[in-house]
Design an enzyme around this catalytic site. Structure first.
Site, PDB file in Angstrom:
ATOM      1  CD1 TRP A 379     -91.846 -43.639  11.156  1.00  0.00           C
ATOM      2  CD2 TRP A 379     -90.917 -41.785  10.344  1.00  0.00           C
ATOM      3  NE1 TRP A 379     -90.916 -44.023  10.223  1.00  0.00           N
ATOM      4  CE2 TRP A 379     -90.325 -42.896   9.702  1.00  0.00           C
ATOM      5  CE3 TRP A 379     -90.478 -40.506   9.991  1.00  0.00           C
ATOM      6  CZ2 TRP A 379     -89.340 -42.768   8.732  1.00  0.00           C
ATOM      7  CZ3 TRP A 379     -89.502 -40.382   9.019  1.00  0.00           C
ATOM      8  CH2 TRP A 379     -88.947 -41.505   8.395  1.00  0.00           C
ATOM      9  CD1 TRP A 382     -88.395 -38.466  12.560  1.00  0.00           C
ATOM     10  CD2 TRP A 382     -86.390 -37.493  12.483  1.00  0.00           C
ATOM     11  NE1 TRP A 382     -88.112 -38.181  11.255  1.00  0.00           N
ATOM     12  CE2 TRP A 382     -86.884 -37.583  11.175  1.00  0.00           C
ATOM     13  CE3 TRP A 382     -85.133 -36.915  12.688  1.00  0.00           C
ATOM     14  CZ2 TRP A 382     -86.181 -37.114  10.079  1.00  0.00           C
ATOM     15  CZ3 TRP A 382     -84.437 -36.456  11.591  1.00  0.00           C
ATOM     16  CH2 TRP A 382     -84.955 -36.552  10.308  1.00  0.00           C
ATOM     17  CG  ASN A 383     -88.949 -33.319  10.979  1.00  0.00           C
ATOM     18  OD1 ASN A 383     -89.236 -32.211  11.414  1.00  0.00           O
ATOM     19  ND2 ASN A 383     -88.542 -33.502   9.737  1.00  0.00           N
ATOM     20  N   PRO A 385     -91.572 -30.338  13.699  1.00  0.00           N
ATOM     21  CG  PRO A 385     -89.955 -28.673  13.320  1.00  0.00           C
ATOM     22  CD  PRO A 385     -90.142 -30.045  13.906  1.00  0.00           C
ATOM     23  CG  HIS A 387     -95.783 -35.255  14.426  1.00  0.00           C
ATOM     24  ND1 HIS A 387     -96.390 -36.417  14.003  1.00  0.00           N
ATOM     25  CD2 HIS A 387     -96.361 -34.947  15.626  1.00  0.00           C
ATOM     26  CE1 HIS A 387     -97.287 -36.800  14.887  1.00  0.00           C
ATOM     27  NE2 HIS A 387     -97.291 -35.922  15.883  1.00  0.00           N
ATOM     28  CE1 TYR A 395    -104.450 -39.560  11.854  1.00  0.00           C
ATOM     29  CE2 TYR A 395    -105.394 -37.961  13.385  1.00  0.00           C
ATOM     30  CZ  TYR A 395    -105.153 -39.271  13.001  1.00  0.00           C
ATOM     31  OH  TYR A 395    -105.645 -40.293  13.789  1.00  0.00           O
ATOM     32  CG  HIS A 420     -88.834 -39.048   2.694  1.00  0.00           C
ATOM     33  ND1 HIS A 420     -89.921 -38.615   3.402  1.00  0.00           N
ATOM     34  CD2 HIS A 420     -87.814 -39.140   3.599  1.00  0.00           C
ATOM     35  CE1 HIS A 420     -89.600 -38.464   4.680  1.00  0.00           C
ATOM     36  NE2 HIS A 420     -88.322 -38.771   4.829  1.00  0.00           N
TER      37      HIS A 420
END
Length: 494
Positions: A379, A382-383, A385, A387, A395, A420
């Site tokens: 997680w 893989w993505n 932008p 993150h 965060y 999602h």
């Protein structure tokens, strides 16, 4: 208790035994080579053993790829013989524009209208930031207006679909929700980044005022430090101006804002890294990949995915575990193939195409997620932008307020789960929680995969990651499609 002399003697015996074992091995090797029976054996492990340190499995990878290709081609032929040729490029334009055949001659394209309307909240965000910068709006009023505008962006598709849902196609609503979610994230980053710059700008101004007031009763040490700090700040400012960097509030322009809206990033900066030129050959390659990839994904959806989903409704209605498992495994192949194509099309081809056209230099859109040894690494790689946006705007602000990393991570996963669910429930116009639950399962699954990685090795952690991708996604899709079909259609027999 052993004395120091005994410990020394013990260490000496251990060292001597190791040396003696090596001497015996070498002596045995020399003796074996002098034998008349011409020995050909020596101590060695099988290649599939972990202790062999053998890593070249290129032939097996080629075999697996060829076997998957043959199996995929067989499934393609089976699908073609069973359902016929279902690919129709004309329908792609219809569903992408949101045209509904139920309207007859009164053709409307509500999805296109909503996409064009994106300009309104974008310009409104700039006007609010300018109002705060020049003092027309107070800080508290400006932040309230920005929050209201951002919430309006994310709720507008929900409101429109509630009243005009029949005028949209599913692909049209999905496109609208996807674009408005990106706009929501970008406006959040734009407003928060300008808020940081505004506070820093005001902080510098207040420091300069305090320095001028202290001259009436000078404290020479404090004055020298203040002058030194002011000199350093002036040098930094001069260097930034010489390098062509934009400073707040000079960044509050339509050109700067719309560049960010089109840039392949979700995190706003006043000065993005830029490339010197456009590589024409690279640009043409990415453009061809976008065209071919879009047709491939839409064709796979029409020819393979939709028939497989439709034929699975009756099976899921009967709740037969064996048949449900068979349908899940049948759907896993086309779903995973479409997901991989979409990943390459979106994160490599399309984002690189935008980056090349806009001279955007940061092209790190994804990491080597395929090598992830646990769910957490997947997680975070893989993505990138999304993150980076989550780390920068959710965060870190939470941890800087004194909260623990666990709380910050949990909030990030909750927001991601809501996003999602938003991308699924809103286009389907029915509220379910399968996508939300699927995301909230990821933290405990990350613990399990990390345990497998530490206990049985990185390969097993990677297997868990791939298993969750291959089986988890089609399970959620089938659950949503089953609920949607029960609401809108009669159950079809296979």
């Amino acid at each position: 208790m052993t004395t120091e002399a005994e410990e020394t003697a013990l260490r000496y015996r251990r060292a001597q035994s190791v040396t003696r074992a090596e001497e015996i091995t070498e002596q045995e090797k020399r003796v074996r080579n002098l034998q008349y029976d011409k020995p050909c054996h020596k101590p060695r492990d099988s290649l599939f053993s972990w202790s062999s340190n053998f890593t070249n499995f290129t032939g097996l990878v080629n075999w697996g790829f060829l076997l998957l290709s043959i199996g995929g081609f067989r499934l393609f032929l089976e699908n073609l013989l069973k359902y016929g040729l279902r690919v129709n490029p004309i329908e792609w334009v219809i569903v992408l524009t949101g045209y509904s055949e139920e309207l007859g001659q009164n053709r409307q394209y509500p999805a296109v209208v909503l996409l064009i309307f994106c300009v309104v909240p974008t310009v409104l965000t700039l006007l609010i930031e300018k109002g705060i910068a020049v003092g027309i709006l107070s800080q508290s009023i400006g932040i309230t207006l920005q929050l209201s505008n951002i919430i309006f962006v994310i709720t507008l598709p929900v409101i429109v679909l509630y009243f005009k849902g029949n005028d949209f196609s599913f692909v049209g609503t999905t496109t609208v929700c996807f674009v408005y979610l990106i706009l929501f994230l970008k406006l959040w980053s734009y407003s928060q980044t300008n808020h940081w710059c505004r506070n820093a700008f005001k902080g510098k101004s207040s420091k300069n005022k305090l320095r001028r007031q202290s001259l009436s009763a000078p404290n020479w040490n404090a004055l020298n430090n203040a002058e030194h700090e002011q000199t350093v700040e002036e040098e930094k400012s001069d260097a930034a101006v010489a390098a062509g960097f934009v400073k707040y509030p000079d960044n509050l322009t339509l050109k700067d804002l719309f560049y960010f809206m089109l840039a392949p990033t979700l995190c706003y900066e006043l000065n993005f890294p830029r490339t010197a030129r456009i590589r024409k050959r690279f640009l043409i390659k990415r453009l061809l990949e976008v065209i071919v990839g879009t047709h491939l994904v839409l064709g796979l959806l029409q020819q393979w995915m939709i028939p497989s989903l439709t034929s699975s409704i009756h099976t899921f209605s009967q709740m037969d575990a064996m048949k449900m498992t068979e349908r899940l495994l049948k759907l896993a192949v086309p779903n995973h193939l479409i997901w991989l194509c979409f990943f390459y099309l979106c994160f490599h081809s399309f984002l690189n195409l935008l980056g090349e056209l806009l001279h955007f230099a940061d092209r790190n859109f994804y990491g080597d997620w395929w090598n992830a040894n646990n769910i957490a690494i997947f997680w975070s790689s893989w993505n990138l932008p999304v993150h980076r946006w989550a780390v920068r705007h959710v965060y870190k602000p939470i941890t800087e307020r004194g909260h623990s990393r666990f709380v910050a991570s949990l909030v990030v996963f909750c927001i991601s789960a809501l996003f999602h669910e938003y991308l699924v429930s809103v286009p389907l116009q029915m509220f379910r929680i399968w996508a939300f639950l699927g995301m909230m399962v990821q933290p405990p699954l990350a613990i399990i995969s990390r345990f497998a990685e530490k206990t049985w090795g990185p390969r097993w952690g990677n297997i868990i990651v791939w298993s969750s991708l291959i089986l988890g996604q089609p399970l959620a899709i089938m659950m949503y499609f089953h609920d949607y079909a029960l609401v809108h259609f009669a159950v079809q027999q296979d």
